[in-house]
Motif scaffolding. Structure first.
Motif, mmCIF file in Angstrom:
data_model
loop_
_atom_site.group_PDB
_atom_site.id
_atom_site.type_symbol
_atom_site.label_atom_id
_atom_site.label_comp_id
_atom_site.label_asym_id
_atom_site.label_seq_id
_atom_site.Cartn_x
_atom_site.Cartn_y
_atom_site.Cartn_z
ATOM 1 N N ALA A 68 -7.630 -4.778 -3.901
ATOM 2 C CA ALA A 68 -8.962 -5.142 -4.585
ATOM 3 C C ALA A 68 -10.049 -4.439 -3.563
ATOM 4 C CB ALA A 68 -9.166 -6.641 -4.538
ATOM 5 N N ARG A 89 -19.614 -12.914 3.053
ATOM 6 C CA ARG A 89 -18.175 -12.442 3.797
ATOM 7 C C ARG A 89 -18.306 -11.439 4.651
ATOM 8 N NH1 ARG A 89 -14.122 -11.587 -0.662
ATOM 9 N NH2 ARG A 89 -15.679 -10.652 -1.846
ATOM 10 N N CYS A 115 -1.495 -5.618 -3.689
ATOM 11 C CA CYS A 115 -2.293 -6.798 -4.523
ATOM 12 C C CYS A 115 -2.009 -8.114 -4.089
ATOM 13 C CB CYS A 115 -1.985 -6.774 -5.982
ATOM 14 S SG CYS A 115 -0.488 -7.351 -6.356
ATOM 15 N N LEU A 116 -1.095 -8.167 -2.981
ATOM 16 C CA LEU A 116 -0.562 -9.428 -2.460
ATOM 17 C C LEU A 116 -1.019 -9.723 -0.942
ATOM 18 C CD1 LEU A 116 2.886 -10.175 -3.817
ATOM 19 C CD2 LEU A 116 0.863 -10.981 -4.716
ATOM 20 N N LEU A 172 -9.704 -0.683 -4.708
ATOM 21 C CA LEU A 172 -10.544 -0.395 -6.092
ATOM 22 C C LEU A 172 -11.946 -0.449 -5.884
ATOM 23 C CD1 LEU A 172 -8.387 -2.834 -8.472
ATOM 24 C CD2 LEU A 172 -8.420 -0.083 -8.683
ATOM 25 N N ALA A 173 -12.560 -1.448 -5.240
ATOM 26 C CA ALA A 173 -14.005 -1.596 -4.987
ATOM 27 C C ALA A 173 -14.395 -0.256 -4.363
ATOM 28 C CB ALA A 173 -14.274 -2.690 -4.345
ATOM 29 N N GLY A 232 -11.095 -11.606 3.026
ATOM 30 C CA GLY A 232 -10.357 -12.233 2.037
ATOM 31 C C GLY A 232 -9.879 -11.154 0.593
ATOM 32 N N ASP A 233 -10.410 -10.026 0.725
ATOM 33 C CA ASP A 233 -10.050 -9.067 -0.165
ATOM 34 C C ASP A 233 -8.588 -8.610 -0.045
ATOM 35 O OD1 ASP A 233 -12.427 -8.467 -1.310
ATOM 36 O OD2 ASP A 233 -12.980 -6.513 -0.591
ATOM 37 N N THR A 234 -7.748 -8.512 -1.094
ATOM 38 C CA THR A 234 -6.497 -7.783 -0.771
ATOM 39 C C THR A 234 -6.728 -6.295 -0.704
ATOM 40 O OG1 THR A 234 -6.374 -7.484 -3.235
ATOM 41 C CG2 THR A 234 -5.317 -9.606 -2.527
ATOM 42 N N CYS A 290 -1.418 -4.828 -12.637
ATOM 43 C CA CYS A 290 -1.308 -6.442 -12.979
ATOM 44 C C CYS A 290 -1.932 -7.152 -11.843
ATOM 45 C CB CYS A 290 0.165 -7.103 -12.989
ATOM 46 S SG CYS A 290 0.815 -7.200 -11.456
ATOM 47 N N MET A 291 -1.932 -6.928 -10.505
ATOM 48 C CA MET A 291 -2.774 -7.388 -9.514
ATOM 49 C C MET A 291 -2.308 -8.923 -9.224
ATOM 50 S SD MET A 291 -5.122 -5.308 -8.353
ATOM 51 C CE MET A 291 -6.553 -6.304 -7.773
ATOM 52 N N MET A 292 -1.059 -9.036 -9.696
ATOM 53 C CA MET A 292 -0.470 -10.469 -9.372
ATOM 54 C C MET A 292 0.949 -10.180 -8.808
ATOM 55 S SD MET A 292 0.175 -12.168 -12.869
ATOM 56 C CE MET A 292 1.593 -13.151 -12.491
ATOM 57 N N GLY A 293 1.516 -8.767 -8.406
ATOM 58 C CA GLY A 293 2.743 -8.769 -7.864
ATOM 59 C C GLY A 293 3.897 -8.824 -8.578
ATOM 60 N N GLN A 300 3.216 -4.532 -1.227
ATOM 61 C CA GLN A 300 2.630 -4.843 -2.518
ATOM 62 C C GLN A 300 0.884 -4.999 -2.020
ATOM 63 O OE1 GLN A 300 5.577 -7.655 -3.848
ATOM 64 N NE2 GLN A 300 4.612 -6.901 -6.039
ATOM 65 N N PRO A 348 -3.204 0.081 -9.739
ATOM 66 C CA PRO A 348 -2.676 -1.314 -10.174
ATOM 67 C C PRO A 348 -2.941 -1.603 -11.579
ATOM 68 C CG PRO A 348 -4.059 -1.342 -8.237
ATOM 69 C CD PRO A 348 -4.258 -0.215 -9.056
#
Lengths: 105, 468
Positions: A32, A10, A77-78, A35-36, A27-29, A56-59, A75, A54
């Motif tokens: 993410a 990638r 994570c989105l 955090l990485a 492609g990372d949010t 929930c990592m899903m909004g 947001q 974060p």
């Protein structure tokens, strides 16, 4: 706090968080990639100012709200990372005055 | 800008994709609005990208995730007006309820799509787990760790503890083990006696034979992995200054504290009712799953005509069942639009109902083997329920003593549920605490009224509506 599982082909994407250069992968949010990169806290809780990361990592939880290219309350994570993105932490209300004072000094 | 469509589907998970595909195949004009950058929902999140860019990772993600490739392919094969990265923040009824205006924002610009049929397929969210100091950085949900793994191939480094109960936690554990990610411990909060509790539902579980088998394989992988498992755990609490440093709990009569850098919590999933509440549809409390779900008819239509809820958003039944429900709703709408005959609809619907029965027959067993937590209503006074506004269970109880009679009054008493997440993270806990404290049923207590905008938007976005 997080690390990458694989080192795929990638494309690297670099952006800034609080002025610091961060390298993520295509492609990372935003959440993410941060955090990485070892960033543990993305914002302060508005009331007490306690650091948050974060949940929930899903909004859903809104614990990853950041400022992106001048627009607040995004947001992380989105939203996928883009080259050259400027990401900043949201501060608690009582800390904003101090930050502004610091900038003007 | 405003567009006219037959159908607007909100959410591109298995239910949304199936509903959109079924309606569009019959000839309906369908817009699909989804927050994610790619279709799949949470269960098949980023499945196309993983398949394309990291095919090797598909192996440890497991067969349930790989099924998502088929679902997204079927969705892509049908012509819809698919809009990823779209956030829906209002569903308004205009023209005497005949048509509804769905208001969305994409990249900071708002627009309206008007449709005669609106399908809410926003699925489930993990039940928020309010333990002491769960706001510390490092405390996340199991689904969050799994999402990070799916979208970015990243995993927690340092000491990772999985804590909670349910199939999703088991699945994540098996995925991490298969990917050789170290897990410090699994703290299992499932109360002992699962088989006895779920015994009468076991025969039905065999109907969902394939799912049961997959589940048993996951369990075997985890049990044989050598990861320490603490059973029958309760009284979980996070500890740390500024970030998580440990998790304490009681297991089999012993008080245990484990050092941890990341704790992933999980106590099952509950329907995301934000949009069905926004349109004022009727909701009922499910005593077994301990959550509200919208009241729907056999096609998924809510008590608000023309508004449907399909998939896990209508009640937790799992990803496969969601796909069947989506197809049924899509066909029902196609019929109502006059695009097919009753007979053509019923032919497919009957088959889909049978498949859904098979897929979801295991649910009764799972709901009892992994019961919804009964302790949230009696959470300690110092536990934060509303993370945004930092309102504790104790503050909520105190407000009740001063006459606060329900969740909506709690907003004005405490600002509880009024932060950026708009109650998503505390609504269930607030209902639980108020019901436990007052002795009234959760149905009598109710839940937060949801008002537009359903997601935070800027004034500029609202203003951009008129500019078109």
């Amino acid at each position: 706090m997080f690390q990458r599982l694989t080192d795929p082909s990638r494309k690297p994407v670099s952006f800034r968080f609080e002025g610091q250069e961060i390298e993520g992968a295509e492609g990372d949010t935003v959440a993410a990639a941060l955090l990485a990169a070892g960033i543990t806290s993305l914002k302060d809780a508005p009331a007490s100012g306690s650091p948050r990361s974060p949940y929930c990592m899903m909004g859903v939880c809104f614990e990853c709200l950041v400022e992106i290219d001048g627009a607040g309350h995004q947001q992380a994570c989105l939203i996928p990372i883009r080259e050259g993105m400027d990401v900043r932490r949201h501060l608690a209300v009582q800390n904003i005055g101090e930050a502004v004072a610091g900038d003007t000094q | 800008m405003s567009t006219e469509m037959d159908v607007v589907v909100i959410g591109a998970g298995p239910a949304g994709m199936a509903a959109a595909a079924a309606a569009a195949r019959a000839g309906a004009s369908v817009a699909v609005l989804d927050e994610q950058p790619a279709p799949g929902g949470q269960i098949y999140r980023a499945v196309e990208a993983v398949q394309r860019n990291r095919p090797a990772d598909m192996s440890f993600m497991g067969p349930a995730y790989a099924h998502g490739t088929k679902v997204t392919e079927a969705f892509r094969a049908v012509r819809t007006d698919y809009r990823p990265g779209a956030t829906v923040w209002h569903i308004g009824a205009f023209g005497k309820g005949k048509r509804r205006d769905v208001v969305l924002s994409r990249a900071g610009v708002a627009e309206t799509i008007s449709a005669s049929h609106v399908v809410i397929a926003t699925g489930a969210l993990e039940r928020p787990v309010p333990i002491p100091r769960w706001t510390l950085p490092g405390v996340m949900s199991v689904g969050a760790v799994q999402s990070a793994l799916k979208t970015s191939g990243i995993y927690p480094s340092g000491k990772l503890v999985l804590a909670g109960s349910g199939p999703l936690m088991l699945q994540l554990a098996a995925q991490l083990i298969a990917a050789h990610v170290p897990i410090e411990a699994i703290v299992d909060t499932t109360p002992p006696g699962g088989l006895a509790r779920a015994f009468f539902h076991l025969p039905f579980a065999f109907i969902s034979g394939e799912t049961l088998l997959k589940g048993l394989q996951l369990r075997k992988t985890v049990m044989n992995s050598g990861v320490p498992i603490y059973s029958g755990a309760s009284h979980l609490a996070a500890h740390g200054e500024g970030k998580l440093s440990s998790l304490s709990f009681t297991s089999e009569g012993r008080d245990i504290t484990l050092d941890a850098d990341v704790v992933a919590l999980h106590e099952g999933v509950i329907p995301n009712t934000q949009l069905s509440r926004l349109v004022d549809a009727e909701h009922r409390w499910n005593d077994v799953q301990r959550c509200f779900h919208p009241v729907t008819d056999q096609w998924g239509e809510t008590t608000e005509p023309g508004v449907y809820v399909t998939g896990d958003g209508g009640g937790i039944a799992g990803g496969l069942a969601a796909e069947r429900s989506g197809t049924i709703t899509g066909l029902a709408i196609a019929r109502r639009l006059g695009l097919m005959e009753d007979s053509a609809r019923d032919l497919v619907v009957e088959e889909q109902r049978l498949r859904r029965f098979i897929d979801s027959a295991i649910r009764g067993f799972l709901d009892r083997y992994y019961p919804a937590p009964s302790w949230i209503g009696v959470a300690a006074d110092d536990v934060v329920l509303c993370r945004c506004e930092e309102v504790t269970a104790g503050q909520l109880r105190e407000a009740m003593a001063h006459g606060c009679s329900g969740p909506n009054q709690a907003k004005s008493f405490l600002r509880c549920g009024m932060g950026p997440c708009q109650g998503r993270m505390c609504a269930n806990s607030v209902t639980e605490v108020m019901a436990a404290q007052s002795g009234a049923s959760p149905d009598q207590i109710g839940a937060f009224r949801i008002r537009p905008p359903a997601k935070p938007v800027t004034l500029a976005e609202v203003a951009s509506l008129d500019a078109g």
